[in-house]
Design a protein around this motif. Structure first.
Motif, PDB file in Angstrom:
ATOM      1  N   ILE A 177      68.668  19.035  29.618  1.00 48.30           N
ATOM      2  CA  ILE A 177      67.476  18.264  29.967  1.00 48.30           C
ATOM      3  C   ILE A 177      67.473  18.015  31.469  1.00 48.30           C
ATOM      4  O   ILE A 177      68.460  17.525  32.024  1.00 48.30           O
ATOM      5  CB  ILE A 177      67.421  16.928  29.203  1.00 48.30           C
ATOM      6  N   ILE A 178      66.378  18.376  32.130  1.00 45.89           N
ATOM      7  CA  ILE A 178      66.197  18.090  33.551  1.00 45.89           C
ATOM      8  C   ILE A 178      64.891  17.309  33.694  1.00 45.89           C
ATOM      9  O   ILE A 178      64.157  17.124  32.722  1.00 45.89           O
ATOM     10  CB  ILE A 178      66.153  19.371  34.402  1.00 45.89           C
ATOM     11  N   ASN A 179      64.610  16.839  34.895  1.00 43.33           N
ATOM     12  CA  ASN A 179      63.344  16.143  35.073  1.00 43.33           C
ATOM     13  C   ASN A 179      62.730  16.443  36.422  1.00 43.33           C
ATOM     14  O   ASN A 179      63.420  16.803  37.379  1.00 43.33           O
ATOM     15  CB  ASN A 179      63.496  14.629  34.876  1.00 43.33           C
ATOM     16  N   VAL A 180      61.387  16.356  36.471  1.00 38.71           N
ATOM     17  CA  VAL A 180      60.644  16.510  37.719  1.00 38.71           C
ATOM     18  C   VAL A 180      59.886  15.213  37.967  1.00 38.71           C
ATOM     19  O   VAL A 180      59.433  14.556  37.030  1.00 38.71           O
ATOM     20  CB  VAL A 180      59.661  17.694  37.664  1.00 38.71           C
ATOM     21  N   GLY A 181      59.781  14.831  39.239  1.00 40.04           N
ATOM     22  CA  GLY A 181      59.096  13.598  39.609  1.00 40.04           C
ATOM     23  C   GLY A 181      57.974  13.876  40.592  1.00 40.04           C
ATOM     24  O   GLY A 181      58.102  14.729  41.473  1.00 40.04           O
ATOM     25  N   LEU A 182      56.872  13.148  40.452  1.00 37.68           N
ATOM     26  CA  LEU A 182      55.689  13.325  41.292  1.00 37.68           C
ATOM     27  C   LEU A 182      55.251  11.983  41.853  1.00 37.68           C
ATOM     28  O   LEU A 182      55.231  10.968  41.146  1.00 37.68           O
ATOM     29  CB  LEU A 182      54.544  13.928  40.470  1.00 37.68           C
ATOM     30  N   ASP A 183      54.905  11.968  43.137  1.00 30.06           N
ATOM     31  CA  ASP A 183      54.289  10.801  43.775  1.00 30.06           C
ATOM     32  C   ASP A 183      52.945  11.249  44.341  1.00 30.06           C
ATOM     33  O   ASP A 183      52.892  12.091  45.248  1.00 30.06           O
ATOM     34  CB  ASP A 183      55.181  10.250  44.884  1.00 30.06           C
ATOM     35  N   LEU A 184      51.868  10.700  43.791  1.00 30.47           N
ATOM     36  CA  LEU A 184      50.516  11.088  44.185  1.00 30.47           C
ATOM     37  C   LEU A 184      49.768   9.837  44.645  1.00 30.47           C
ATOM     38  O   LEU A 184      49.848   8.786  43.993  1.00 30.47           O
ATOM     39  CB  LEU A 184      49.785  11.717  42.998  1.00 30.47           C
ATOM     40  N   ARG A 185      49.034   9.951  45.757  1.00 28.78           N
ATOM     41  CA  ARG A 185      48.303   8.796  46.277  1.00 28.78           C
ATOM     42  C   ARG A 185      46.837   9.141  46.516  1.00 28.78           C
ATOM     43  O   ARG A 185      46.502  10.266  46.843  1.00 28.78           O
ATOM     44  CB  ARG A 185      48.935   8.280  47.570  1.00 28.78           C
ATOM     45  N   LEU A 186      46.002   8.123  46.352  1.00 24.79           N
ATOM     46  CA  LEU A 186      44.562   8.252  46.561  1.00 24.79           C
ATOM     47  C   LEU A 186      44.185   7.476  47.813  1.00 24.79           C
ATOM     48  O   LEU A 186      44.493   6.288  47.931  1.00 24.79           O
ATOM     49  CB  LEU A 186      43.810   7.708  45.345  1.00 24.79           C
ATOM     50  N   VAL A 187      43.525   8.161  48.749  1.00 26.12           N
ATOM     51  CA  VAL A 187      43.181   7.566  50.039  1.00 26.12           C
ATOM     52  C   VAL A 187      41.667   7.446  50.139  1.00 26.12           C
ATOM     53  O   VAL A 187      40.937   8.399  49.840  1.00 26.12           O
ATOM     54  CB  VAL A 187      43.717   8.425  51.208  1.00 26.12           C
ATOM     55  N   ASN A 188      41.198   6.264  50.556  1.00 29.91           N
ATOM     56  CA  ASN A 188      39.775   6.055  50.804  1.00 29.91           C
ATOM     57  C   ASN A 188      39.363   6.879  52.018  1.00 29.91           C
ATOM     58  O   ASN A 188      39.905   6.714  53.112  1.00 29.91           O
ATOM     59  CB  ASN A 188      39.502   4.566  51.043  1.00 29.91           C
ATOM     60  N   GLY A 189      38.387   7.773  51.846  1.00 30.19           N
ATOM     61  CA  GLY A 189      37.983   8.670  52.923  1.00 30.19           C
ATOM     62  C   GLY A 189      37.240   8.002  54.048  1.00 30.19           C
ATOM     63  O   GLY A 189      37.091   8.581  55.130  1.00 30.19           O
ATOM     64  N   ARG A 190      36.766   6.776  53.849  1.00 31.00           N
ATOM     65  CA  ARG A 190      36.033   6.060  54.892  1.00 31.00           C
ATOM     66  C   ARG A 190      36.944   5.146  55.713  1.00 31.00           C
ATOM     67  O   ARG A 190      36.798   5.024  56.929  1.00 31.00           O
ATOM     68  CB  ARG A 190      34.904   5.240  54.264  1.00 31.00           C
ATOM     69  N   THR A 191      37.888   4.490  55.020  1.00 29.21           N
ATOM     70  CA  THR A 191      38.764   3.528  55.705  1.00 29.21           C
ATOM     71  C   THR A 191      40.196   4.036  55.857  1.00 29.21           C
ATOM     72  O   THR A 191      40.990   3.412  56.554  1.00 29.21           O
ATOM     73  CB  THR A 191      38.795   2.211  54.924  1.00 29.21           C
ATOM     74  N   PHE A 192      40.540   5.131  55.179  1.00 31.97           N
ATOM     75  CA  PHE A 192      41.892   5.694  55.148  1.00 31.97           C
ATOM     76  C   PHE A 192      42.925   4.715  54.590  1.00 31.97           C
ATOM     77  O   PHE A 192      44.108   4.781  54.905  1.00 31.97           O
ATOM     78  CB  PHE A 192      42.307   6.192  56.541  1.00 31.97           C
ATOM     79  N   GLU A 193      42.451   3.830  53.744  1.00 31.05           N
ATOM     80  CA  GLU A 193      43.332   2.909  53.034  1.00 31.05           C
ATOM     81  C   GLU A 193      43.850   3.587  51.773  1.00 31.05           C
ATOM     82  O   GLU A 193      43.098   4.249  51.057  1.00 31.05           O
ATOM     83  CB  GLU A 193      42.564   1.638  52.662  1.00 31.05           C
ATOM     84  N   VAL A 194      45.138   3.433  51.500  1.00 27.86           N
ATOM     85  CA  VAL A 194      45.707   3.946  50.253  1.00 27.86           C
ATOM     86  C   VAL A 194      45.327   2.966  49.144  1.00 27.86           C
ATOM     87  O   VAL A 194      45.760   1.813  49.144  1.00 27.86           O
ATOM     88  CB  VAL A 194      47.233   4.097  50.347  1.00 27.86           C
ATOM     89  N   VAL A 195      44.517   3.440  48.205  1.00 33.67           N
ATOM     90  CA  VAL A 195      43.961   2.536  47.199  1.00 33.67           C
ATOM     91  C   VAL A 195      44.630   2.673  45.836  1.00 33.67           C
ATOM     92  O   VAL A 195      44.433   1.823  44.966  1.00 33.67           O
ATOM     93  CB  VAL A 195      42.439   2.770  47.060  1.00 33.67           C
ATOM     94  N   HIS A 196      45.388   3.737  45.637  1.00 37.38           N
ATOM     95  CA  HIS A 196      46.065   3.902  44.344  1.00 37.38           C
ATOM     96  C   HIS A 196      47.235   4.860  44.503  1.00 37.38           C
ATOM     97  O   HIS A 196      47.147   5.841  45.259  1.00 37.38           O
ATOM     98  CB  HIS A 196      45.103   4.448  43.284  1.00 37.38           C
ATOM     99  N   VAL A 197      48.325   4.579  43.787  1.00 35.51           N
ATOM    100  CA  VAL A 197      49.514   5.438  43.812  1.00 35.51           C
ATOM    101  C   VAL A 197      49.993   5.645  42.385  1.00 35.51           C
ATOM    102  O   VAL A 197      50.074   4.694  41.597  1.00 35.51           O
ATOM    103  CB  VAL A 197      50.645   4.819  44.657  1.00 35.51           C
ATOM    104  N   SER A 198      50.301   6.900  42.058  1.00 34.41           N
ATOM    105  CA  SER A 198      50.907   7.235  40.763  1.00 34.41           C
ATOM    106  C   SER A 198      52.304   7.784  41.006  1.00 34.41           C
ATOM    107  O   SER A 198      52.484   8.699  41.813  1.00 34.41           O
ATOM    108  CB  SER A 198      50.079   8.278  40.015  1.00 34.41           C
ATOM    109  N   THR A 199      53.280   7.213  40.318  1.00 39.41           N
ATOM    110  CA  THR A 199      54.660   7.691  40.387  1.00 39.41           C
ATOM    111  C   THR A 199      55.108   8.014  38.967  1.00 39.41           C
ATOM    112  O   THR A 199      55.305   7.106  38.158  1.00 39.41           O
ATOM    113  CB  THR A 199      55.586   6.630  41.002  1.00 39.41           C
ATOM    114  N   LEU A 200      55.248   9.297  38.677  1.00 44.96           N
ATOM    115  CA  LEU A 200      55.518   9.724  37.311  1.00 44.96           C
ATOM    116  C   LEU A 200      56.670  10.717  37.281  1.00 44.96           C
ATOM    117  O   LEU A 200      56.967  11.373  38.283  1.00 44.96           O
ATOM    118  CB  LEU A 200      54.272  10.380  36.704  1.00 44.96           C
ATOM    119  N   GLN A 201      57.297  10.828  36.119  1.00 40.79           N
ATOM    120  CA  GLN A 201      58.331  11.838  35.924  1.00 40.79           C
ATOM    121  C   GLN A 201      58.192  12.435  34.542  1.00 40.79           C
ATOM    122  O   GLN A 201      57.667  11.816  33.628  1.00 40.79           O
ATOM    123  CB  GLN A 201      59.732  11.238  36.114  1.00 40.79           C
TER     124      GLN A 201
END
Length: 283
Positions: A177-201
């Motif tokens: 058994i092995i695992n892979v991990g992902l960090d994905l972020r959503l950035v507001n295109g007008r303010t460049f604020e990071v509005v959401h982050v997903s951290t999954l494996q």
């Protein structure tokens, strides 16, 4: 001596057959060879694809514009035998496919701008019928940008098996058994604020059964290897965490209805560790 003669004779037979085939091809008399063809082309889906496709059935026409930036492989894992990366390098494309399947975004191209920039240059040089002003007015801005990376690839979280060989003959099997991990972020295109982050494996399971038979003929070692390896595809695990991350963006941030069977599985593997340390500090 007898074995050597057999090997030499077989080699000469193959060489003569190859010469005859080459002569027939050179004369243009060779018939067309039917290529081998096994399985038909299918859709490339994961268990979470249906969750994304369900979102498309919900009402709503005022869709946000999404641009996908670089979603890279930052695990640094290389296969030394093939001198290639272990994980797919098409992560941004997988994110685009997942967004498309949701049916709840309009996608604008920002990842590869070679074609738009070449088009603009041709307009400036008067090589097309379109005007620069027309192009500027028709290109929509992005409301949100998706960025991120694969950040983990851990081998042998669990590895167990058994085998028995007697006199070079035996069999064995093992699970890994092995695992892979992902960090994905959503950035507001007008303010460049990071509005959401997903951290999954995602844990990936592999199972192997094999049987090896060894025989000696004089000084020659002949190995017969028969077995079956059935593994969960590693890249399928990568696509699964990406589709789940996009599903989280649509449901957690944009508040689209979430199906119960599509929700991410929460883990509390380390809760006891943290609770134990807290109790030690209190005592």
């Amino acid at each position: 001596m007898g074995l050597n003669r057999i090997v030499i004779g077989l080699g000469l037979s193959l060489a003569l057959a190859g010469c005859q085939t080459a002569a027939v091809v050179a004369e243009g008399k060779a018939p067309a060879v039917r290529p081998a063809y096994s399985f038909p082309v299918t859709t490339n889906t994961t268990p979470y694809t249906r969750c994304l496709q369900t979102l498309a059935s919900y009402p709503g026409s005022h869709l946000p514009s999404f641009a996908v930036g670089e979603v890279s492989d930052k695990t640094g894992q290389m296969d030394t035998l093939t001198e290639s990366t272990v994980l797919t390098q098409g992560l941004s494309e997988m994110v685009m496919s997942a967004l498309w399947r949701s049916g709840k975004v309009r996608m604008v191209e920002r990842y590869d701008l070679r074609i738009p920039l070449a088009e603009l240059k041709m307009i400036e040089q008067g090589l097309t019928s379109r005007s620069a002003n027309e192009l500027q007015q028709s290109v929509p801005a992005s409301d949100f940008v998706v960025l991120g990376a694969l950040t983990e690839l851990n081998y042998n979280i669990v590895s167990e098996g058994a085998g028995l060989w007697v006199g070079g003959i035996g069999a064995g099997g093992r699970t890994v058994i092995i695992n892979v991990g992902l960090d994905l972020r959503l950035v507001n295109g007008r303010t460049f604020e990071v509005v959401h982050v997903s951290t999954l494996q995602k844990q990936v399971f592999g199972y192997e059964v094999e049987a090896n038979v060894f025989r000696f003929f004089g000084s020659q070692l002949v190995e017969f290897d028969a077995g079956r390896i059935q593994n969960e595809p590693l890249q399928l695990g990568v696509r699964s965490v990406i589709e789940m991350a996009v599903y989280q963006i649509m449901t957690d941030y944009f508040r689209l209805p979430s199906e119960e069977h599509c929700q991410v599985r929460e883990t509390n593997f380390f809760e006891e560790t943290l609770t134990g340390k807290t109790k030690e500090m209190e005592s």
